[in-house]
Design a protein around this motif. Structure first.
Motif, short mmCIF file in Angstrom:
data_model
loop_
_atom_site.label_atom_id
_atom_site.label_comp_id
_atom_site.label_asym_id
_atom_site.label_seq_id
_atom_site.Cartn_x
_atom_site.Cartn_y
_atom_site.Cartn_z
N ARG A 1 35.34 30.49 67.78
CA ARG A 1 36.01 31.69 68.28
C ARG A 1 37.41 31.80 67.66
N THR B 1 30.19 32.72 67.29
CA THR B 1 30.73 32.71 68.65
C THR B 1 29.85 31.94 69.62
N LEU C 1 40.98 33.23 66.40
CA LEU C 1 41.93 34.16 66.99
C LEU C 1 41.92 35.47 66.22
N ARG C 2 42.41 36.52 66.86
CA ARG C 2 42.55 37.79 66.15
C ARG C 2 43.29 37.54 64.85
N LYS C 3 42.90 38.22 63.83
CA LYS C 3 43.31 37.87 62.46
C LYS C 3 44.81 37.61 62.35
N THR C 4 45.12 36.39 62.00
CA THR C 4 46.51 36.00 61.78
C THR C 4 46.75 35.63 60.33
N ASN D 1 30.83 36.53 60.92
CA ASN D 1 30.29 36.06 62.20
C ASN D 1 28.77 35.93 62.07
N SER E 1 31.97 43.16 66.53
CA SER E 1 32.60 43.59 67.78
C SER E 1 33.44 42.47 68.39
N TYR E 2 33.30 41.23 67.88
CA TYR E 2 34.09 40.13 68.44
C TYR E 2 35.54 40.26 68.00
N LYS E 3 36.36 40.85 68.85
CA LYS E 3 37.79 41.02 68.59
C LYS E 3 38.06 41.70 67.24
N HIS E 4 37.02 42.31 66.69
CA HIS E 4 37.14 43.00 65.40
C HIS E 4 37.63 42.07 64.30
N ILE E 5 37.18 40.81 64.38
CA ILE E 5 37.57 39.80 63.39
C ILE E 5 36.49 39.69 62.34
#
Length: 356
Positions: free
Chosen positions: A280, A260, A282-285, A293, A343-347
């Protein structure tokens, strides 16, 4: 404001570096560097042994064999060039061969694990070879290096960014057939019994992305034959990631390494105005993708897998992590001393400094 930023980036490096003083070309274009990388029409009389560091190179550069700098800064566009590279007596020997199969036949350690390795921006042929030899030596793996022009000695930083990106986005045309050839040789049991992984770094990830987007996976995707696919600090747009990552079915595991605070990819964002997957996500797609991370371990660093002269040594924890992946193993994400949910978007997971 944007014009000011572009002027600033034109004056400063925006490539894979550890600080403002880093010069991506360095002395890699000097006569001494090119003489160290000796072009050999014939193999030496003394046999190449398992004690020698060796790599195989597939390059899409134009050749200039009558010149000291025999691999140019231009894409060939007509054919690929194959080399068997080995170290001996303080010199790196580069032996041209006609085919990939001939290069693999010269490898004395065929049963070791294999890594197909694609680098990012900022590499002359000399510096790309140095990275390949560094990986082979550090991790004790057989390396197939996919080499392409990713810097020009005639351009400044901003011009080099666009030069490298253009070539990185063109690589699928040249290296998609090479990847199918690697799979063919693997299927024919001509690459020994070791595991095989793919490792893309930074801009090199465009090869994997564009192979999918341009429908060039071909027979690669018919079965699972790759142990680990590692997308390391990918300098590719994060938008639309799911459209191509979810179409890859040939790897047991896919790892996306991001940071990040990645300083280099922050520069890529300022130039392209596109947030990069390696900085950074995106939230897991994407299903079944393992995100790691590196920010807690490596702060703002971009290239964390090799100890490179002129930079701080690679972190022991990073080397341990990469070693597992490059040898085709899983990482133990349940080991709380080494990993924890980020903790980063729980990714995905943070890789942790070992404080014990």
């Amino acid at each position: 404001m944007r014009y000011f930023i572009l002027i600033l980036l034109f004056l400063l490096p925006v490539v894979d570096y550890a600080g403002p003083a880093y010069n991506p070309i360095g002395d890699f274009n000097s006569e001494a560097s090119w003489k160290k990388l000796r072009l050999e029409k014939e193999l030496p009389n003394t046999p190449i042994t398992e004690k020698d560091t060796t790599i195989i190179v597939i390059s899409n550069r134009k050749t200039s064999y009558d010149s000291l700098r025999y691999m140019t800064e231009e894409r060939d566009g007509q054919e690929l060039h194959y080399f068997f590279v080995f170290t001996h007596g303080g010199t790196w020997h580069v032996h041209p061969v006609a085919t990939l199969e001939q290069a693999i036949a010269l490898e004395p350690k065929k049963n070791d694990d294999w890594v197909v390795y694609t680098e990012g921006m900022g590499k002359l042929f000399t510096s790309d070879i140095a990275r390949g030899i560094g990986m082979a030596g550090e991790y004790k793996v057989n390396v197939i290096l996919l080499d392409y022009p990713s810097i020009s000695t005639t351009k400044r930083s901003l011009g080099n960014y666009f030069f490298a990106m253009k070539n990185a986005r063109t690589n699928y045309k040249d290296f998609s057939p090479a990847m199918e050839h690697i799979k063919q040789l693997r299927d024919e049991h001509k690459m020994g019994s070791g595991k095989i992984s793919l490792f893309y770094h930074s801009m090199g990830n465009n090869l994997q992305r564009d192979m999918v987007l341009h429908h060039k996976l071909g027979t690669l995707n018919n079965e699972v034959w790759i142990d680990n696919l590692v997308l390391n600090a990918p300098c590719v747009p994060r938008r639309g990631t799911g459209k191509w990552l979810n179409d890859i079915h040939y790897a047991h595991h896919i790892y996306v390494h991001y940071n990040t605070g990645d300083y280099t990819l922050g520069g890529a964002y300022l130039v392209s105005k596109r947030m990069q997957l390696g900085q950074r996500p995106l939230r897991k797609t994407c299903k079944d993708i393992i995100y790691i991370n590196f920010n807690m371990l490596c702060d703002r660093d971009h290239s964390n897998f090799l100890s490179i002269p002129g930079r701080a040594p690679a972190k022991v924890e990073a080397i341990r992590h990469y070693s597992a992946l490059l040898h085709g193993a899983d990482v133990n994400l349940q080991d709380k001393r080494l990993y924890r949910p980020t903790s980063y978007k729980h990714i995905g997971w943070d890789i942790l400094p070992d404080i014990h």
